[in-house]
Write a protein that holds these residues in place. Structure first.
Motif, PDB file in Angstrom:
ATOM      1  N   PRO A   1     -35.487  73.329  69.289  1.00 54.71           N
ATOM      2  CA  PRO A   1     -36.071  72.706  70.483  1.00 54.71           C
ATOM      3  C   PRO A   1     -37.300  73.424  71.024  1.00 54.71           C
ATOM      4  O   PRO A   1     -38.310  72.801  71.320  1.00 54.71           O
ATOM      5  CB  PRO A   1     -34.912  72.733  71.493  1.00 54.71           C
ATOM      6  CG  PRO A   1     -33.924  73.713  70.959  1.00 54.71           C
ATOM      7  CD  PRO A   1     -34.070  73.682  69.479  1.00 54.71           C
ATOM      8  N   MET A   2     -37.241  74.739  71.139  1.00 54.39           N
ATOM      9  CA  MET A   2     -38.369  75.481  71.687  1.00 54.39           C
ATOM     10  C   MET A   2     -39.548  75.508  70.705  1.00 54.39           C
ATOM     11  O   MET A   2     -40.705  75.431  71.102  1.00 54.39           O
ATOM     12  CB  MET A   2     -37.959  76.912  72.038  1.00 54.39           C
ATOM     13  CG  MET A   2     -36.970  77.028  73.176  1.00 54.39           C
ATOM     14  SD  MET A   2     -37.587  76.288  74.711  1.00 54.39           S
ATOM     15  CE  MET A   2     -36.518  74.858  74.879  1.00 54.39           C
ATOM     16  N   GLY A   3     -39.249  75.606  69.419  1.00 56.30           N
ATOM     17  CA  GLY A   3     -40.296  75.593  68.404  1.00 56.30           C
ATOM     18  C   GLY A   3     -41.076  74.289  68.435  1.00 56.30           C
ATOM     19  O   GLY A   3     -42.309  74.278  68.355  1.00 56.30           O
ATOM     20  N   ALA A   4     -40.361  73.160  68.577  1.00 56.45           N
ATOM     21  CA  ALA A   4     -41.010  71.852  68.634  1.00 56.45           C
ATOM     22  C   ALA A   4     -41.860  71.723  69.895  1.00 56.45           C
ATOM     23  O   ALA A   4     -42.992  71.232  69.845  1.00 56.45           O
ATOM     24  CB  ALA A   4     -39.964  70.742  68.587  1.00 56.45           C
ATOM     25  N   ILE A   5     -41.327  72.195  71.023  1.00 54.28           N
ATOM     26  CA  ILE A   5     -42.058  72.099  72.287  1.00 54.28           C
ATOM     27  C   ILE A   5     -43.331  72.945  72.245  1.00 54.28           C
ATOM     28  O   ILE A   5     -44.403  72.502  72.667  1.00 54.28           O
ATOM     29  CB  ILE A   5     -41.156  72.524  73.472  1.00 54.28           C
ATOM     30  CG1 ILE A   5     -40.100  71.439  73.727  1.00 54.28           C
ATOM     31  CG2 ILE A   5     -41.986  72.765  74.732  1.00 54.28           C
ATOM     32  CD1 ILE A   5     -39.062  71.815  74.762  1.00 54.28           C
ATOM     33  N   VAL A   6     -43.240  74.170  71.714  1.00 48.33           N
ATOM     34  CA  VAL A   6     -44.412  75.051  71.616  1.00 48.33           C
ATOM     35  C   VAL A   6     -45.489  74.407  70.740  1.00 48.33           C
ATOM     36  O   VAL A   6     -46.681  74.410  71.082  1.00 48.33           O
ATOM     37  CB  VAL A   6     -44.009  76.437  71.049  1.00 48.33           C
ATOM     38  CG1 VAL A   6     -45.255  77.225  70.617  1.00 48.33           C
ATOM     39  CG2 VAL A   6     -43.227  77.225  72.088  1.00 48.33           C
ATOM     40  N   ALA A   7     -45.079  73.841  69.604  1.00 47.02           N
ATOM     41  CA  ALA A   7     -46.039  73.227  68.680  1.00 47.02           C
ATOM     42  C   ALA A   7     -46.746  72.037  69.326  1.00 47.02           C
ATOM     43  O   ALA A   7     -47.973  71.917  69.265  1.00 47.02           O
ATOM     44  CB  ALA A   7     -45.332  72.797  67.398  1.00 47.02           C
ATOM     45  N   TYR A   8     -45.979  71.154  69.967  1.00 42.40           N
ATOM     46  CA  TYR A   8     -46.571  69.981  70.598  1.00 42.40           C
ATOM     47  C   TYR A   8     -47.441  70.373  71.788  1.00 42.40           C
ATOM     48  O   TYR A   8     -48.469  69.745  72.056  1.00 42.40           O
ATOM     49  CB  TYR A   8     -45.483  68.995  71.035  1.00 42.40           C
ATOM     50  CG  TYR A   8     -45.090  68.033  69.945  1.00 42.40           C
ATOM     51  CD1 TYR A   8     -45.810  66.856  69.734  1.00 42.40           C
ATOM     52  CD2 TYR A   8     -44.011  68.279  69.104  1.00 42.40           C
ATOM     53  CE1 TYR A   8     -45.463  65.962  68.731  1.00 42.40           C
ATOM     54  CE2 TYR A   8     -43.656  67.401  68.095  1.00 42.40           C
ATOM     55  CZ  TYR A   8     -44.383  66.247  67.918  1.00 42.40           C
ATOM     56  OH  TYR A   8     -44.051  65.371  66.924  1.00 42.40           O
TER      57      TYR A   8
ATOM     58  N   ALA B   1     -40.063  64.097  76.316  1.00 42.16           N
ATOM     59  CA  ALA B   1     -39.249  63.376  75.332  1.00 42.16           C
ATOM     60  C   ALA B   1     -38.574  64.352  74.375  1.00 42.16           C
ATOM     61  O   ALA B   1     -37.377  64.218  74.070  1.00 42.16           O
ATOM     62  CB  ALA B   1     -40.104  62.372  74.552  1.00 42.16           C
ATOM     63  N   ILE B   2     -39.318  65.364  73.906  1.00 41.01           N
ATOM     64  CA  ILE B   2     -38.735  66.346  72.990  1.00 41.01           C
ATOM     65  C   ILE B   2     -37.682  67.192  73.699  1.00 41.01           C
ATOM     66  O   ILE B   2     -36.657  67.543  73.113  1.00 41.01           O
ATOM     67  CB  ILE B   2     -39.846  67.231  72.372  1.00 41.01           C
ATOM     68  CG1 ILE B   2     -40.653  66.393  71.384  1.00 41.01           C
ATOM     69  CG2 ILE B   2     -39.265  68.448  71.649  1.00 41.01           C
ATOM     70  CD1 ILE B   2     -41.878  67.049  70.858  1.00 41.01           C
ATOM     71  N   PHE B   3     -37.907  67.489  74.979  1.00 41.51           N
ATOM     72  CA  PHE B   3     -36.904  68.229  75.757  1.00 41.51           C
ATOM     73  C   PHE B   3     -35.610  67.420  75.865  1.00 41.51           C
ATOM     74  O   PHE B   3     -34.505  67.951  75.665  1.00 41.51           O
ATOM     75  CB  PHE B   3     -37.439  68.545  77.158  1.00 41.51           C
ATOM     76  CG  PHE B   3     -36.413  69.192  78.055  1.00 41.51           C
ATOM     77  CD1 PHE B   3     -36.121  70.540  77.934  1.00 41.51           C
ATOM     78  CD2 PHE B   3     -35.723  68.440  79.006  1.00 41.51           C
ATOM     79  CE1 PHE B   3     -35.150  71.145  78.745  1.00 41.51           C
ATOM     80  CE2 PHE B   3     -34.768  69.024  79.813  1.00 41.51           C
ATOM     81  CZ  PHE B   3     -34.482  70.380  79.689  1.00 41.51           C
ATOM     82  N   VAL B   4     -35.734  66.128  76.159  1.00 42.61           N
ATOM     83  CA  VAL B   4     -34.549  65.259  76.272  1.00 42.61           C
ATOM     84  C   VAL B   4     -33.818  65.165  74.936  1.00 42.61           C
ATOM     85  O   VAL B   4     -32.585  65.273  74.877  1.00 42.61           O
ATOM     86  CB  VAL B   4     -34.952  63.850  76.777  1.00 42.61           C
ATOM     87  CG1 VAL B   4     -33.795  62.861  76.597  1.00 42.61           C
ATOM     88  CG2 VAL B   4     -35.381  63.907  78.233  1.00 42.61           C
ATOM     89  N   ILE B   5     -34.589  64.984  73.849  1.00 36.69           N
ATOM     90  CA  ILE B   5     -33.980  64.922  72.507  1.00 36.69           C
ATOM     91  C   ILE B   5     -33.246  66.224  72.201  1.00 36.69           C
ATOM     92  O   ILE B   5     -32.105  66.220  71.728  1.00 36.69           O
ATOM     93  CB  ILE B   5     -35.064  64.649  71.442  1.00 36.69           C
ATOM     94  CG1 ILE B   5     -35.643  63.241  71.605  1.00 36.69           C
ATOM     95  CG2 ILE B   5     -34.489  64.807  70.025  1.00 36.69           C
ATOM     96  CD1 ILE B   5     -36.935  63.010  70.839  1.00 36.69           C
TER      97      ILE B   5
END
Length: 480
Positions: free
Chosen positions: A43-50, A250-254
């Motif tokens: 989750p954090m990796g995806a959020i940082v990248a986006y 959206a990524i946080f919710v997912i």
């Protein structure tokens, strides 16, 4: 054809420009592939990248916005590269971008047939594809206003879906909607939400980069905006924050509601709508028709992408023809201000690629798709270089920055940051293929890079062009 009315019409309203910029970057990348990014990097990796790609895109949009308000043109960054850097760069960028969207149109048309099979599995997919292609052609043929209105409502459907998803997701997180999900466990997986290490985050950078592609459409719409001085800056300032909030929230919710190792996230594809993280969250919230709802939204996204692709590529071909970089016929417009010949050729390319796929020529089709893969990132590199040169030439020629109707923030950091990240994303597409010297994979992944280089070198040698000196850069503005 009407040659005396040889210009496109400024009939795009501010709401059209804003929604085209917003809708251009919201598609299957968010609705489907976002789940796979959480599975890859946590989750954090995806959020940082986006977040990082989102900030980079913001700088890119402000760079494009400064040039588009100063000199609005349908040729957009192709024109800017040719005027502010080197005519050879403008030529290569123009054909590169036209090719990108013409092939994207074909890819989207094929995807329409796949997605429609969700409801009608026994009906040949090509029928739905053919109907979609005809629909898109007619919308773009009618007028730019018709295109803008269609894109406005197609984008509105996507925006409403995301808002509903966020409301349902937040309500589930806070227990308003009953769920057995352990939110804290999902968010703290791996090393405080990071899994897979730096390589996993880099791979998500690539996916995020593709997800945000389409935002540069705002530069092309400036050439047909009623009031680009107001509509372009407004679109940039509003749309960036909406896009970033949509993606990050959206990524946080997912991440909070779907475990990162859920097998459904790992198998994301437009052919199986049940694996969309949106579908999973809606189903868990008790919405029985979740899969059918999301299939309709994804179908809307694909048609929207194809519609934008048809518009962008026809306008780029029109602009190149007006500069003498494409056959003159593509520079003619109808009485409604539509470059019909350019639209017909773009549609024909989409049709030929679509037919080759349905007739079993999938190898040729696959190579076309791969050849267009990195063209969007190449356009981003060109935008960053063009803006850097524009601003330096503007100052070198003694002009006052206070006279600019819209000024990009944090110059020169903005375009340089966008340039470095864009090049990094291009290189990071498939680093393992270089490590293992897998020439076939290298060729398939990076095919668009040598194609761009060939266009650039050919034009440079044939026309003997040079990088324009700052004091000689053409800073004239088009007549309104």
């Amino acid at each position: 054809m009407s040659e005396d009315s040889g210009q496109v019409k400024r009939n795009l309203k501010t709401r059209h420009v804003s929604m085209i910029a917003l809708g251009g970057s919201i598609g299957t990348g968010l609705f489907v592939a976002s789940g796979a990014t959480v599975a890859q990097a946590g989750p954090m990796g995806a959020i940082v990248a986006y977040l990082a790609i989102g900030v980079m895109v913001y700088f890119l949009m402000t760079s494009l916005g400064e040039m588009a308000t100063y000199a609005p043109t349908s040729g957009s960054f192709s024109d800017y590269a040719g005027k502010y850097v080197d005519p050879a760069l403008g030529f290569a960028m123009g054909w590169n971008y036209w090719f990108n969207w013409a092939i994207t149109l074909a890819v989207d048309i094929v995807a329409v047939g796949l997605v429609a099979k969700f409801w009608w599995p026994n009906t040949p997919g090509w029928i739905f594809s053919a109907v979609a292609l005809a629909f898109i052609f007619l919308i773009n043929l009618f007028s730019v206003g018709a295109f803008g209105e269609a894109e406005f409502w197609l984008s509105m459907i996507k925006v409403i879906t995301i808002i509903v998803f966020l409301v349902v997701g937040v309500a589930t997180i806070f227990g308003v909607i009953h769920s057995d999900v352990n939110v804290m466990k999902n968010l703290s997986v791996g090393n405080h939400g990071f899994v897979g290490g730096p390589q996993a985050i880099l791979s998500v950078f690539v996916v995020a980069g593709f997800s945000f592609q389409g935002t540069e459409l705002i530069g092309i719409t400036a050439g047909e905006a009623q009031d680009p001085d107001k509509s372009v800056p407004k679109a940039i300032n509003q749309v960036f924050w909406r896009i970033l909030l949509f993606y990050i929230l959206a990524i946080f919710v997912i991440s909070a509601l779907v475990y990162y190792q859920d097998p459904r996230l790992l198998s994301s594809s437009t052919e199986n709508i049940a694996v969309s993280p949106f579908t999973i969250v809606f189903k868990n919230a008790g919405i029985a028709f979740a899969a059918s709802l999301m299939n309709a939204v994804i179908l809307t996204s694909i048609v929207s992408s194809a519609n934008s692709g048809s518009y962008a590529s026809s306008r780029m071909l029109f602009a190149m023809a007006r500069k003498g970089e494409a056959p003159k016929i593509f520079g003619k417009v109808s009485k409604r201000g539509v470059p019909v010949a350019a639209l017909v050729l773009t549609t024909a390319i989409g049709l030929l690629a679509f037919i080759s796929n349905t007739k079993g020529g999938s190898v040729a089709y696959t190579w076309l798709v791969n050849a267009s893969g990195l063209t969007g990132f190449i356009a981003w590199v060109g935008i960053a270089i063009s803006h850097y040169r524009f601003r330096r030439a503007y100052v070198a020629q003694g002009k006052s920055l206070s006279d600019l109707k819209y000024r990009a923030k944090w110059f020169p950091f903005g375009p340089l940051f966008a340039l470095v990240i864009s090049i990094g994303v291009i290189i990071g597409q498939d680093p393992e293929s270089f490590t293992n010297l897998n020439w076939e994979k290298i060729a398939i992944t990076y095919l668009s890079v040598p194609l761009f280089a060939i266009l650039y070198i050919w034009y440079k040698i044939f026309h003997k062009t040079k990088v324009i000196k700052l004091k000689d850069v053409d800073l004239s503005q088009p007549k309104k």
